[in-house]
Design a protein around this motif. Structure first.
Motif: not given
Length: 83
Positions: A8, A10-15, A17-18, A60, A64
């Motif tokens: 998703t 959101r999952q891409k954006s969290i990754f 950011i990481h 991660h 993802t």
């Protein structure tokens, strides 16, 4: 054959950011190490942190972008609810 699950947004954006936090922290740690080693040899402590964090970042990324569906998971959940 299991189907690949698309990540998703959101999952891409969290990754990502990481990844950005990892890159910034890596630069800061290397700069600190260079400052410590300016006058004498300093143990490369930052290499251990970067290696461990990089490995977790790799995991991660795999979780993802390379996840596949588990057809048995739905059956497991159904059995768990129904007893």
């Amino acid at each position: 054959m299991p189907q690949k699950i698309k990540p998703t947004g959101r999952q891409k954006s969290i990754f990502f950011i990481h990844v950005i936090v990892f890159a910034i922290a890596t630069v800061v740690m290397v700069m600190i190490h260079k400052e410590q080693g300016r006058e004498h040899w300093a143990y490369p402590w930052h290499a251990w942190i970067i290696a461990a964090w990089g490995l977790s970042l790799l995991g991660h990324g795999c979780a993802t972008f390379f996840s596949v569906e588990d057809k048995g998971h739905q059956e497991y959940k159904r059995q768990e609810v129904n007893g």
